[in-house]
Design an enzyme around this catalytic site. Structure first.
Site, PDB file in Angstrom:
ATOM      1  N   SER A  39      -0.230 -10.723 -20.425  1.00  0.00           N
ATOM      2  CA  SER A  39      -0.843  -9.462 -20.329  1.00  0.00           C
ATOM      3  C   SER A  39      -2.183  -9.110 -21.294  1.00  0.00           C
ATOM      4  O   SER A  39      -1.655  -9.733 -22.462  1.00  0.00           O
ATOM      5  CB  SER A  39       0.096  -8.135 -20.227  1.00  0.00           C
ATOM      6  OG  SER A  39      -0.577  -6.943 -20.189  1.00  0.00           O
ATOM      7  N   TYR A  49       7.076  -3.266 -23.865  1.00  0.00           N
ATOM      8  CA  TYR A  49       6.541  -4.250 -23.254  1.00  0.00           C
ATOM      9  C   TYR A  49       5.447  -4.908 -23.954  1.00  0.00           C
ATOM     10  O   TYR A  49       5.338  -6.237 -23.552  1.00  0.00           O
ATOM     11  CB  TYR A  49       5.646  -3.269 -21.829  1.00  0.00           C
ATOM     12  CG  TYR A  49       4.992  -4.160 -20.934  1.00  0.00           C
ATOM     13  CD1 TYR A  49       5.673  -4.988 -20.040  1.00  0.00           C
ATOM     14  CD2 TYR A  49       3.593  -4.284 -21.114  1.00  0.00           C
ATOM     15  CE1 TYR A  49       4.861  -5.486 -19.224  1.00  0.00           C
ATOM     16  CE2 TYR A  49       2.969  -5.187 -20.119  1.00  0.00           C
ATOM     17  CZ  TYR A  49       3.603  -5.583 -19.224  1.00  0.00           C
ATOM     18  OH  TYR A  49       2.885  -6.449 -18.373  1.00  0.00           O
TER      19      TYR A  49
END
Length: 682
Positions: A559, A572
């Protein structure tokens, strides 16, 4: 004016639907009738016959060759003789009616020259058993009386068509013939009569073998070669398959198929199986797909795994030497080059059969053909002795220029053909899009997801266009946080296709919370799925890739948050950063094995995302103060390109990283974020 096409297709489907009648893509059927000449408007006699490469069970009108009978029947007048019979294949092009339909097969002359309105040529196991039995001519008389005539072995082609036509004319009571070493041909005045005669020949042969055959044609069970219990058998097959796949991909990468039917296991447990396997297959359709002989392991089922693997390596080297010697014994200056010396079939007593091909369907069909060969050997040995055609005749067909031309007509393989891809989190979003893209580029896909129903749906979509859906994709349940489930999923992938070449670590989830609201359970859950999960998947699949010795690709869907620090995102972002560093660590460690490890850094893939639909979208929308339905547009506005990122864009990046266009790239991260300056890699 009606044509016999519809009844012909119905008959083809009836015969092709039952493997007792003929093998996949084997045999052909024809019908003669009348059509209107579009130039003269006058009726003309025409023959419709299954074209080259088609399958009776799935035949459509587009798969038929259409030829004028007057021109076909004139061909004997220009026939230059058996030494030049191959020239007659080109002559068939001049017999086409209209555009001619599909390319004519080598058996076209058999159908066209035979004085019968409807003709079937089939490869039933029971019929080939009689055709390959010692004393086949006398056996044919005993089984069928004067209703079926024996035709001595002759390579398929124009002369065989002339032979059968003459034999039919000389035996007006006959309804068919047994072709020595090959199969059967039947005929009839109507399509129904032709089908009845074909089925009567097949069922009569089956009944005769059952009534008169010996009970143990393969000999007694050999101690130590009995089938292993199912769980142990599958465990051993999964351990051996990647090793065998690597060996059998020495000349060209192959996909595998595993078969452990009772027929295969029983054959391998019997004392005579090495001797019979060494005689090779006989029917041309068989050995063109299985090679003339298989590789047969010569150790008992319970041999230590390492010892068995080493022995298979030795046997593979010997097989390649023997195959080269076979080629050199028979090749002439006009022979095509040797196509490869690796076996297509590997038999391991107690474990089963491993078959290999240029794609999953070819590998599966090769195994089906060798199962046909086992059935043929059983029937022939039950009645007499298995006596296949001579090795020189096999070579004449295997390296026949006409077969070589057929190979040249095949479409070029897709970029990822022969690659086996395991995609985690494949039930939705990026994972589903990636699974579909890799399959579209030719890969065999293993769709893994904690939600098995979602994975099955994706696999079914991928397999919808395949002859058998499992040739294209299979679904497996895998919670990537569970070490046992990961190992089981990888084992299923190996048993489905022979190994793993391409892994996409995509499974993920996210919780958007500020530091003070993030619990230890939140932290653990995200790290378990992404950092731990991708580690477990990479470790298990790297074992397979190393055993295969063919390199491979591992791709992490990371990501932009792995490098960009955003608010309310500590668990995250940290888990994604851990994944990002795994890419570097594994690239450094696995490079010596030819395994490339790369990452992709998407941003804000909202549409179709299971993560965003599961609450992450609402949380991030709240953080940024926008309605959830506008979150994708919000992410797009903050990028340099002003474009929304979709799952298909990430899937395209996976393809680019793994299609060998970037074959010298490893340890890198590819942004797919439409341009987020704060996430530029430095």
């Amino acid at each position: 004016m009606t044509t016999p096409v519809e009844p012909l297709l119905e008959r083809a489907h009836l015969l092709g639907a039952d493997p007792r009648n003929t093998n996949y893509a084997g045999g052909n059927a024809s019908a003669k009738g009348t059509a209107v000449d579009p130039v003269t408007g006058a009726p003309v006699e025409v023959m419709w016959v299954k074209g080259s490469g088609g399958d009776l069970g799935t035949l459509t009108e587009a798969g038929l060759s259409v030829l004028r009978l007057d021109r076909l029947r004139a061909l004997p007048g220009v026939y230059p003789g058996v030494e030049r019979e191959d020239e007659m294949v080109a002559a068939l092009d001049h017999c086409a009616f209209g555009k001619g339909g599909a390319a004519p097969s080598i058996d076209t002359a058999m159908h066209g020259l035979l004085d019968a309105a409807h003709v079937d040529h089939l490869h039933p196991d029971a019929g080939i058993a009689i055709a390959t039995a010692a004393g086949g001519a006398e056996l044919t008389r005993r089984v069928y009386g004067d209703r079926v005539v024996w035709v001595p072995w002759r390579r398929p082609g124009f002369q065989l068509g002339l032979d059968i036509a003459a034999i039919k004319d000389a035996h007006p009571a006959a309804v068919g013939c047994v072709l020595g070493g090959h199969g059967i041909t039947a005929w009839g005045a109507t399509s129904a009569e032709c089908a009845d005669n074909s089925l009567w020949m097949i069922r009569t042969a089956e009944a005769y073998i059952a009534e008169h055959g010996r009970a143990d044609p393969f000999g007694p069970v050999r101690p130590g070669y009995e089938p292993l219990p199912e769980a142990a058998r599958h465990e051993r097959a999964a351990a051996l398959f990647p090793v065998l796949r690597g060996l059998c991909s020495t000349d060209a990468r192959r996909v595998g198929h595993y078969t452990a039917t009772l027929e295969v296991l029983d054959f391998l447990s019997r004392e005579r199986h090495p001797e019979l396997a060494a005689r090779g297959t006989s029917c041309p359709d068989h050995f063109l797909r299985t090679k003339v002989t298989p590789l047969v392991a010569d150790l008992p089922a319970g041999a230590p795994l390492g010892e068995l693997a080493d022995r298979l390596g030795e046997l593979h080297a010997a097989y390649r030497e023997d195959y080269r010697a076979y080629y050199e014994r028979h090749a002439t200056a006009a022979s095509p080059p040797m196509r490869g010396a690796d076996p297509a079939i590997v038999l391991v007593p107690g474990v089963g059969m491993f078959s290999f091909g240029a794609d999953a369907q070819t590998a599966r069909v090769a195994g089906e053909f060798y199962l046909n060969a086992i059935n043929v050997m059983r029937g022939a040995e039950a009645l007499s002795a298995y006596a296949p055609i001579a090795e020189a005749e096999k070579f004449r067909i295997e390296y026949w220029e006409l077969e070589e031309a057929k190979l040249r007509r095949r479409p070029a393989p897709r970029p990822l053909a022969t690659r086996v891809a395991l995609v985690t989190g494949a039930g939705s979003g990026i994972g589903a899009a990636t699974a579909r893209r890799l399959a579209a580029e030719g890969a065999c896909v293993v769709a893994a997801d904690r939600d098995l129903a979602a994975a099955e749906k994706v696999a079914a979509e991928i397999g919808a266009g395949a002859h058998r859906p499992a040739d294209a994709a299979v679904a497996v349940r895998a919670d990537v946080t569970d070490e046992g489930q990961v190992a089981a999923a990888v084992r299923q992938a190996v048993l489905a296709f022979g190994g793993v070449d391409l892994v996409v670590n995509n499974a993920g989830l996210s919780l958007s919370r500020p530091l003070l609201s993030t619990t230890a359970a939140d932290w653990d859950r995200q790290h378990d799925v992404m950092a731990r999960g991708s580690f477990l998947v990479s470790r298990e699949t790297a074992r397979i890739m190393i055993a295969q010795a063919m390199g491979g690709d591992i791709v992490y869907i990371c990501s932009k948050n792995a490098v960009f620090a955003g608010p309310d995102n500590v668990a995250y972002g940290a888990a994604k950063a851990g994944q990002a560093h795994q890419v570097r660590l594994l690239a450094a460690e696995l490079g010596e094995h030819g395994i490339r490890v790369n990452g992709i850094n998407p941003d804000g893939v909202v549409r179709g995302s299971g993560i965003f639909a599961g609450g992450w979208g609402a949380d991030r929308a709240a953080v940024y103060g926008v309605p959830e339905e506008e979150l994708g547009a919000f992410y797009a506005r903050r990028t340099l390109l002003g474009r929304e990122v979709l799952p298909e864009h990430v899937a395209a990046a996976v393809y680019v990283l793994t299609c060998d266009e970037l074959s010298r790239t490893t340890g890198t991260h590819l942004p797919v974020d439409a341009g987020v300056a704060a996430a530029f890699l430095r």
